[in-house]
Design a protein around this motif. Structure first.
Motif, short mmCIF file in Angstrom:
data_model
loop_
_atom_site.label_atom_id
_atom_site.label_comp_id
_atom_site.label_asym_id
_atom_site.label_seq_id
_atom_site.Cartn_x
_atom_site.Cartn_y
_atom_site.Cartn_z
N UNK A 137 74.16 19.38 28.15
CA UNK A 137 73.57 18.26 27.80
C UNK A 137 73.94 17.81 26.38
N UNK A 138 74.43 18.72 25.45
CA UNK A 138 75.02 18.33 24.30
C UNK A 138 76.24 17.61 24.59
N UNK A 139 77.07 18.16 25.32
CA UNK A 139 78.46 17.73 25.73
C UNK A 139 78.39 16.30 26.24
N UNK A 140 77.37 16.09 26.96
CA UNK A 140 77.30 14.75 27.94
C UNK A 140 76.66 13.65 26.69
N UNK A 141 76.02 13.91 25.86
CA UNK A 141 75.31 13.21 24.89
C UNK A 141 76.45 12.82 23.84
N UNK B 96 80.07 8.92 21.80
CA UNK B 96 81.25 9.17 21.13
C UNK B 96 81.37 8.21 19.97
N UNK B 97 81.63 7.04 20.58
CA UNK B 97 81.93 5.70 19.45
C UNK B 97 81.13 5.68 18.41
N UNK B 98 79.78 6.44 18.45
CA UNK B 98 79.04 6.12 17.58
C UNK B 98 78.77 7.34 16.39
N UNK B 99 79.57 8.33 16.62
CA UNK B 99 79.39 9.73 16.25
C UNK B 99 80.53 9.82 15.37
N UNK B 100 81.30 8.71 15.25
CA UNK B 100 82.57 9.01 14.18
C UNK B 100 82.51 8.67 12.94
N UNK C 267 80.77 0.24 18.29
CA UNK C 267 81.08 -0.71 19.11
C UNK C 267 80.09 -1.90 18.94
N UNK C 268 79.02 -2.04 18.26
CA UNK C 268 78.09 -2.98 18.16
C UNK C 268 78.43 -4.04 17.00
N UNK C 269 79.33 -3.33 16.01
CA UNK C 269 79.61 -4.10 14.95
C UNK C 269 80.06 -3.32 13.93
N UNK C 270 80.68 -3.69 12.77
CA UNK C 270 81.50 -2.91 11.72
C UNK C 270 80.36 -2.49 10.60
N UNK C 271 78.93 -3.25 10.62
CA UNK C 271 78.10 -2.71 9.70
C UNK C 271 76.98 -2.19 10.20
N UNK C 272 77.07 -1.87 11.59
CA UNK C 272 75.93 -1.37 12.14
C UNK C 272 75.76 0.28 11.97
N UNK C 273 74.63 0.66 11.45
CA UNK C 273 74.52 2.16 11.18
C UNK C 273 74.39 3.13 12.33
N UNK C 274 74.85 4.35 12.32
CA UNK C 274 74.81 5.27 13.29
C UNK C 274 73.73 6.42 13.09
N UNK C 275 72.93 6.37 12.13
CA UNK C 275 71.98 7.44 11.84
C UNK C 275 71.29 8.00 13.13
#
Length: 187
Positions: A101-105, A110-114, A120-128
């Motif tokens: 489950x964690x691996x699939x999350x 992935x691109x939001x966790x870097x 991918x939605x924009x350079x100013x978008x937060x990932x919290x």
């Protein structure tokens, strides 16, 4: 098995026996573990013969625990139920389901966790909401619930208490007192 049964019965009739019938802890490639559930049947017959007229009508005086059930073939699981298995341990499978489950999350987001900001939605978008550890833990929990539901079906222990079909789970904290859950990702 009879000796264990004989020693425990005077103490209480509420016990289980983890008898070996080829089962092992962990998970192995198919074909590497050969289960022989009929061993349990022979034990029930032997003990019933020893008990004579005191044997239960179903000729299953012993309640068995199926240790090392992870990765077991459904036919072996179902056969063992017929010989008195009332519990099956699947620790390795639940560990894997949680991890998966964690691996699939992580794969999904992935691109939001870097970084904390920028995705991918924009350079100013937060990932919290993506790197909040409660989110990946929830994904692990959800995957484990799915694995447990599979086990409940394998063990034929669904809808047997007269409670009706299971409804959709709800968050107990969502109420008129606490209000709806804030934030969070769909798992």
């Amino acid at each position: 098995i009879y000796e264990v049964f004989k020693e425990l019965t005077p103490i209480s009739d509420m016990f289980t026996v983890a008898a070996a019938f080829g089962n092992v802890h962990g998970v192995y490639s198919p074909g590497n573990v050969k289960l022989e559930p009929k061993i349990l049947s022979r034990a029930q017959e032997y003990i019933s013969d020893k008990l004579g007229d005191d044997a239960p009508a179903d000729k299953k005086p012993v309640s068995f625990v199926f240790h090392g059930g992870s990765g077991s073939d459904l036919d072996d699981i179902r056969e063992s139920l017929g010989y008195g298995v009332i519990k099956m341990n699947i620790d390795t499978d639940t560990q894997w389901s949680y991890w998966e489950g964690i691996k699939n999350f992580e794969n999904k987001y992935h691109d939001y966790l870097q970084t904390q900001i920028g995705n991918p939605e924009g350079p100013e978008k937060p990932n919290k909401k993506y790197y909040d550890p409660r989110e990946c833990m929830r994904a692990g929990e959800t995957a484990t619930v799915e694995r447990l539901e599979q086990s409940f079906a394998d063990l034929r222990c669904q809808n047997i208490l007269g409670l009706g079909e299971m409804g959709e789970a709800t968050n107990v904290l969502e109420s008129s007192v606490f209000g709806p859950r804030k934030g969070g990702l769909p798992v």
